[in-house]
Design a protein around this motif. Structure first.
Motif, PDB file in Angstrom:
ATOM      1  N   GLU A   1       2.714  -1.069  -4.005  1.00  0.00           N
ATOM      2  CA  GLU A   1       3.793  -1.586  -4.041  1.00  0.00           C
ATOM      3  C   GLU A   1       4.101  -2.167  -5.537  1.00  0.00           C
ATOM      4  O   GLU A   1       3.214  -2.787  -6.017  1.00  0.00           O
ATOM      5  CB  GLU A   1       4.139  -2.783  -3.176  1.00  0.00           C
ATOM      6  CG  GLU A   1       4.675  -1.939  -1.823  1.00  0.00           C
ATOM      7  CD  GLU A   1       4.591  -2.986  -0.490  1.00  0.00           C
ATOM      8  OE1 GLU A   1       5.597  -2.762   0.192  1.00  0.00           O
ATOM      9  OE2 GLU A   1       4.180  -3.995  -0.894  1.00  0.00           O
TER      10      GLU A   1
ATOM     11  N   TYR B   1      -0.838   3.017   0.096  1.00  0.00           N
ATOM     12  CA  TYR B   1       0.202   2.784  -0.615  1.00  0.00           C
ATOM     13  C   TYR B   1       0.112   1.806  -1.659  1.00  0.00           C
ATOM     14  O   TYR B   1      -0.815   1.051  -1.757  1.00  0.00           O
ATOM     15  CB  TYR B   1       1.304   2.320   0.322  1.00  0.00           C
ATOM     16  CG  TYR B   1       0.953   0.983   1.143  1.00  0.00           C
ATOM     17  CD1 TYR B   1       1.790  -0.324   0.514  1.00  0.00           C
ATOM     18  CD2 TYR B   1       0.428   0.957   2.291  1.00  0.00           C
ATOM     19  CE1 TYR B   1       1.310  -1.296   1.001  1.00  0.00           C
ATOM     20  CE2 TYR B   1       0.099  -0.169   2.696  1.00  0.00           C
ATOM     21  CZ  TYR B   1       0.725  -1.474   2.159  1.00  0.00           C
ATOM     22  OH  TYR B   1       0.506  -2.477   2.799  1.00  0.00           O
TER      23      TYR B   1
ATOM     24  N   SER C   1       3.534   6.099  -1.673  1.00  0.00           N
ATOM     25  CA  SER C   1       2.916   6.215  -0.494  1.00  0.00           C
ATOM     26  C   SER C   1       2.108   7.741  -0.286  1.00  0.00           C
ATOM     27  O   SER C   1       2.857   8.628  -0.593  1.00  0.00           O
ATOM     28  CB  SER C   1       3.834   5.925   0.761  1.00  0.00           C
ATOM     29  OG  SER C   1       2.961   5.791   1.855  1.00  0.00           O
TER      30      SER C   1
ATOM     31  N   ARG D   1       7.739   1.584  -3.899  1.00  0.00           N
ATOM     32  CA  ARG D   1       6.689   1.936  -3.100  1.00  0.00           C
ATOM     33  C   ARG D   1       6.096   3.446  -3.257  1.00  0.00           C
ATOM     34  O   ARG D   1       6.913   4.341  -2.981  1.00  0.00           O
ATOM     35  CB  ARG D   1       6.777   1.493  -1.607  1.00  0.00           C
ATOM     36  CG  ARG D   1       5.538   1.839  -0.922  1.00  0.00           C
ATOM     37  CD  ARG D   1       5.645   0.998   0.311  1.00  0.00           C
ATOM     38  NE  ARG D   1       4.803   1.725   1.663  1.00  0.00           N
ATOM     39  CZ  ARG D   1       4.423   1.083   2.720  1.00  0.00           C
ATOM     40  NH1 ARG D   1       4.662  -0.337   2.752  1.00  0.00           N
ATOM     41  NH2 ARG D   1       3.551   1.486   3.558  1.00  0.00           N
TER      42      ARG D   1
END
Length: 474
Positions: free
Chosen positions: A358, A356, A366, A364
């Motif tokens: 951020e 992931y 992922s 985020r």
């Protein structure tokens, strides 16, 4: 005004002082401390040297006058080094060479193997259909010194260590670090250099907490390599320790009509002392470990030719008790996080592996790298080694690493197949019992290897069954 006096005093160390005496150039690497001894002064007779005529007269804005005696600047442990009568660096390293132990560094494609006292090898393993293993390998050097020099009086030694009149240094993280070189030649012929053999210089440097790890591998010129190895064995030799500059005291005595210490400086020190008291004292366990900070700062990505080495990030996990942490980890309710750079990794045992990123603005992003299916893993373990063993000195075996298969990840654009990952759980001793190191390799498109290393794993590896599945220790 008081700080201005101190700044002027330090600047004067680099300037031409009273009577035209030329003083050494000021360096940020050399720390100074100003003392105000009053009328009675006895100059130190050991350590940093002083001479009565090596002084300057300083005047504050309040017309206070001081005679400041400057040190003859020192920058190392010269006395200790001069008096050292212990083993030579070659003798300190000899036990490592006699053990015939090997150190490894894993990159995204290549693995580097340094067998101390023997060779350095670069290789890549690839499995084909039918489980045949293809190995692509190059020897970057064998233990045949390009310039065989032996230490004086040690002609009968097993290993041809070099005698060094001057200790070489290498810039590591901005710190000029002394190292002990071992030259290896007669490696695999290099087609780019008329089939001349590859060669390497192993640079052994002191690190008290190290276990002979390979810090970096660099191809400095075509088919010639430099390999930096961290070892605690050299640390008992004063010339190979990280140089800690001594504090150089400057003694400032007040001249007639001036206070023992500048008035404005005394006021400033009182204000600083008052500011300290309202804040609570930080508990020792809340302070970061100096050892860990030093060690992790030295393990940043290092360039190898035009390639970037594998990036490894170490984080520190929960302060739960070991028993609580192991139970929560094995139940999948406590997940390990790690990695540095753009992508981070989340590993939840028996559940999934996520990759992931951020971002404050977009949130985020992922990617599911793999999800757990016990049936799929058991099937995979029948064709692959789920457990790797280590043979102890007493002849008994212990589990060194377990491998788990996580398939059915997000579909890969390059292969149109689900991503999959092999998670390798490995014991790694550390000063911090709850440290975890996580790194990701991609030997084939969207087929990954996730390395997870932690002292926590050391406590559960021996519970692994034939499929490599772990359980809470009884």
């Amino acid at each position: 005004p008081a700080p201005a006096l101190l700044c002027g005093l330090l600047a004067a160390v680099a300037a031409v002082a009273e009577g035209g005496r030329a003083l050494p150039q000021l360096s940020d690497d050399i720390p100074f401390r100003v003392n105000w001894p009053g009328t009675e002064l006895s100059l130190p007779t050991t350590g940093v040297l002083y001479k009565e005529d090596n002084y300057i007269i300083m005047t504050t804005v309040d017309k206070e006058k001081y005679k400041c005696i400057l040190p003859l600047i020192a920058s190392g442990n010269e006395e200790e080094e001069k008096d050292y009568k212990g083993p030579t660096p070659g003798e300190l390293l000899e036990p490592l060479f006699k053990q015939s132990s090997c150190s490894y560094r894993i990159e995204s494609y290549w693995t580097y193997e340094v067998c101390h006292g023997k060779h350095i090898r670069q290789y890549h393993e690839e499995k084909e259909t039918g489980q045949k293993i293809n190995i692509q390998e190059y020897y970057l050097g064998n233990m045949m010194m390009k310039n065989p020099l032996s230490e004086p009086g040690k002609s009968g030694r097993s290993f041809p260590f070099a005698f060094l009149a001057q200790i070489p240094t290498k810039n590591i993280e901005g710190q000029m670090t002394p190292y002990y070189p071992v030259e290896l030649g007669n490696g695999t012929p290099c087609s780019l250099r008329q089939n001349r053999p590859r060669s390497s210089t192993l640079m052994y440097i002191c690190h008290p907490e190290a276990k002979h790890e390979i810090l970096s591998v660099a191809e400095v010129t075509t088919c010639e390599y430099e390999v930096v190895i961290l070892t605690p064995l050299l640390c008992s030799h004063p010339k190979y320790r990280f140089r800690a500059s001594p504090v150089n005291d400057i003694f400032c005595q007040s001249l007639p009509g001036s206070p023992l210490k500048p008035h404005n400086l005394e006021q400033l020190e009182k204000q600083q002392e008052m500011l300290k008291t309202p804040f609570r004292r930080v508990k020792e366990e809340e302070m970061p470990s100096t050892k860990e900070e030093k060690f992790s700062s030295i393990h940043k990505p290092v360039a190898v030719g035009s390639h970037q080495l594998l990036t490894v990030g170490t984080t520190h996990i929960s302060k739960l008790t070991d028993e609580q942490l192991i139970k929560e980890f094995l139940s999948g309710s406590y997940c390990f996080h790690g990695g540095v750079g753009w992508w981070k990794y989340e590993f939840c045992y028996g559940k999934y592996v996520h990759q992931y990123h951020e971002d404050k603005e977009s949130g985020r992003t992922s990617v599911v790298v793999g999800t757990w299916s016990k049936e799929e893993h058991v099937e995979w373990s029948r064709k692959n080694a789920a457990r790797t063993f280590y043979l102890r000195e007493d002849g008994t075996q212990t589990v060194r690493m377990v491998s788990h298969f996580y398939g059915n990840g997000d579909v890969c654009d390059l292969t149109d197949k689900p991503r999959q990952v092999t998670v390798k759980l490995k014991c790694k001793e550390s000063d911090s019992p709850h440290a975890v190191t996580i790194y990701m390799l991609e030997p084939h498109s969207c087929q990954y290897i996730l390395g997870v290393e932690s002292p926590v794993i050391c406590k559960i590896l021996d519970t692994a069954d034939e499929y490599g599945l772990l359980s809470v220790p009884s």
